[in-house]
Design a protein around this motif. Sequence first.
Motif, mmCIF file in Angstrom:
data_model
loop_
_atom_site.group_PDB
_atom_site.id
_atom_site.type_symbol
_atom_site.label_atom_id
_atom_site.label_comp_id
_atom_site.label_asym_id
_atom_site.label_seq_id
_atom_site.Cartn_x
_atom_site.Cartn_y
_atom_site.Cartn_z
ATOM 1 N N ARG A 27 42.898 41.611 46.542
ATOM 2 C CA ARG A 27 44.155 41.284 47.230
ATOM 3 C C ARG A 27 45.242 40.939 46.214
ATOM 4 N NH1 ARG A 27 43.494 36.740 51.672
ATOM 5 N NH2 ARG A 27 42.872 38.496 52.968
ATOM 6 N N ALA A 28 44.870 40.163 45.187
ATOM 7 C CA ALA A 28 45.837 39.759 44.165
ATOM 8 C C ALA A 28 46.355 40.964 43.389
ATOM 9 C CB ALA A 28 45.201 38.750 43.215
ATOM 10 N N ASP A 29 45.453 41.881 43.021
ATOM 11 C CA ASP A 29 45.868 43.068 42.262
ATOM 12 C C ASP A 29 46.835 43.924 43.075
ATOM 13 O OD1 ASP A 29 44.286 42.249 40.162
ATOM 14 O OD2 ASP A 29 42.611 43.576 40.664
ATOM 15 N N ASN A 30 46.530 44.112 44.357
ATOM 16 C CA ASN A 30 47.395 44.921 45.218
ATOM 17 C C ASN A 30 48.767 44.268 45.387
ATOM 18 O OD1 ASN A 30 45.399 46.830 45.587
ATOM 19 N ND2 ASN A 30 44.619 45.907 47.468
ATOM 20 N N LEU A 31 48.771 42.949 45.582
ATOM 21 C CA LEU A 31 50.025 42.233 45.781
ATOM 22 C C LEU A 31 50.862 42.243 44.504
ATOM 23 C CD1 LEU A 31 51.885 40.518 47.526
ATOM 24 C CD2 LEU A 31 50.477 38.514 46.959
ATOM 25 N N ALA A 32 50.223 42.044 43.351
ATOM 26 C CA ALA A 32 50.955 42.063 42.076
ATOM 27 C C ALA A 32 51.587 43.431 41.844
ATOM 28 C CB ALA A 32 50.017 41.711 40.925
ATOM 29 N N GLU A 33 50.886 44.479 42.255
ATOM 30 C CA GLU A 33 51.441 45.829 42.114
ATOM 31 C C GLU A 33 52.668 46.005 43.006
ATOM 32 O OE1 GLU A 33 49.958 50.481 42.507
ATOM 33 O OE2 GLU A 33 48.485 48.860 42.363
ATOM 34 N N ARG A 34 52.619 45.445 44.222
ATOM 35 C CA ARG A 34 53.769 45.532 45.132
ATOM 36 C C ARG A 34 54.971 44.765 44.574
ATOM 37 N NH1 ARG A 34 52.110 44.008 51.181
ATOM 38 N NH2 ARG A 34 54.268 44.693 51.542
ATOM 39 N N LEU A 35 54.697 43.643 43.938
ATOM 40 C CA LEU A 35 55.774 42.811 43.402
ATOM 41 C C LEU A 35 56.239 43.282 42.026
ATOM 42 C CD1 LEU A 35 54.381 39.321 44.449
ATOM 43 C CD2 LEU A 35 56.372 40.477 45.413
ATOM 44 N N GLU A 36 55.576 44.305 41.507
ATOM 45 C CA GLU A 36 55.916 44.946 40.242
ATOM 46 C C GLU A 36 55.888 43.960 39.070
ATOM 47 O OE1 GLU A 36 59.558 46.959 41.246
ATOM 48 O OE2 GLU A 36 58.452 48.637 42.143
ATOM 49 N N LYS A 37 57.000 43.800 38.361
ATOM 50 C CA LYS A 37 57.001 42.983 37.143
ATOM 51 C C LYS A 37 57.834 41.718 37.310
ATOM 52 C CE LYS A 37 56.239 47.051 34.270
ATOM 53 N NZ LYS A 37 56.760 47.936 33.201
ATOM 54 N N SER A 38 57.850 41.194 38.516
ATOM 55 C CA SER A 38 58.612 39.981 38.801
ATOM 56 C C SER A 38 57.875 38.753 38.274
ATOM 57 C CB SER A 38 58.812 39.836 40.312
ATOM 58 O OG SER A 38 57.565 39.565 40.938
ATOM 59 N N PRO A 39 58.561 37.609 38.155
ATOM 60 C CA PRO A 39 57.879 36.377 37.725
ATOM 61 C C PRO A 39 56.700 36.012 38.627
ATOM 62 C CG PRO A 39 60.248 36.094 37.575
ATOM 63 C CD PRO A 39 60.024 37.416 38.251
ATOM 64 N N LYS A 40 56.861 36.159 39.955
ATOM 65 C CA LYS A 40 55.770 35.820 40.871
ATOM 66 C C LYS A 40 54.577 36.734 40.648
ATOM 67 C CE LYS A 40 57.716 32.515 43.357
ATOM 68 N NZ LYS A 40 57.190 31.148 43.431
ATOM 69 N N ALA A 41 54.842 38.016 40.422
ATOM 70 C CA ALA A 41 53.757 38.967 40.172
ATOM 71 C C ALA A 41 53.011 38.609 38.899
ATOM 72 C CB ALA A 41 54.308 40.381 40.083
ATOM 73 N N ASP A 42 53.757 38.251 37.854
ATOM 74 C CA ASP A 42 53.121 37.916 36.584
ATOM 75 C C ASP A 42 52.329 36.612 36.678
ATOM 76 O OD1 ASP A 42 53.872 40.193 35.280
ATOM 77 O OD2 ASP A 42 55.644 39.324 34.323
ATOM 78 N N ASN A 43 52.841 35.658 37.427
ATOM 79 C CA ASN A 43 52.088 34.418 37.651
ATOM 80 C C ASN A 43 50.771 34.721 38.364
ATOM 81 O OD1 ASN A 43 52.073 31.390 37.622
ATOM 82 N ND2 ASN A 43 51.900 31.723 39.812
#
Length: 321
Positions: free
Chosen positions: A87-103
């Motif tokens: 779930r985290a990997d999929n969500l980080a991909e959706r959020l791309e390279k944003s601070p929230k995604a990187d966190n």
Amino acid sequence: MFRRTSAHILLACAALVAPASAARADELLDFLEAKGLDSIATVQLERLAEAATGEEKAQLLDRLADTVARLLDSTDESGELARLLERADNLAERLEKSPKADNLRVAAARARYRTAARVAESVRAGLPGDANAAAGLLTQQVEVLLEVSERAEKRANEIDRKIDPEKAMMAERRRAERDAQTGLAGVARYLAAWSLVYRGFLRDEPRDSARAASIFLPLLGARDQRLLPSEVSEPLRSDELFASAILGLALAKAPNAGFGEAERWMALLAYEDTHPSVREARLGWTMIAALEARAFAAAREYLAKLAPRGGAADWARGAAA
């Protein structure tokens, strides 16, 4: 007390499937988070984000990233952790390279690191463990973490340039944002370095150790990869991550620079104000460093020093293996 708490949880669950205004949805999320019910909050956030658009959707996905990151830090059950990581990997991909995604990427890496480190320590102690799978987990995240660190550092520099001391409230907020990104960059590098240390253990690969050392050194204050043990801050050793970085550097030095060099760095952890969790493990890890450097006589000496201490059997198993 138990009945009232259970009733509140049931009401919250019922609300998940009932139509809700934006205000009621926020109230429900606040309630779930206040009660520590992040698993249920995740379901609610996913449902709301699916139905939302534009800025509202972006805000819900950011909040979902924070919630999943908290769950990753508190979950150890293997099946649940695997689902969360997906779930985290999929969500980080959706959020791309944003601070929230990187966190979120760092939280996922921390969870994978915990799993792989346990396997590595089991293998080192002669216990069953899938070394190849653990090494694969660590390989998967090293480059991701270094990329996260680079992006976070860039964001911190950009924020720093925008700070106007004459606008006090805005400056304070931007300093907090800058410090958060600087911290994220440091934690990402720290996890990348430790991932390389453990991958080096699992694969008996000195190149991983050398690369780990090159990442640890700047975290401890090195410039141009140059740092003497005497130059390392004493007060900062009370911080667990800083002390752990010294430990990681010592272990990373052992395979390539020899036990004498590793022991010089380990000696820094004898400082009385070093974080207790690291200081108390110093002798055991020094023995491991001796083994990594093939300094078997020194390893036997440290094993003898460990004998009267608690946990000596675990270190002895590692030495025997």
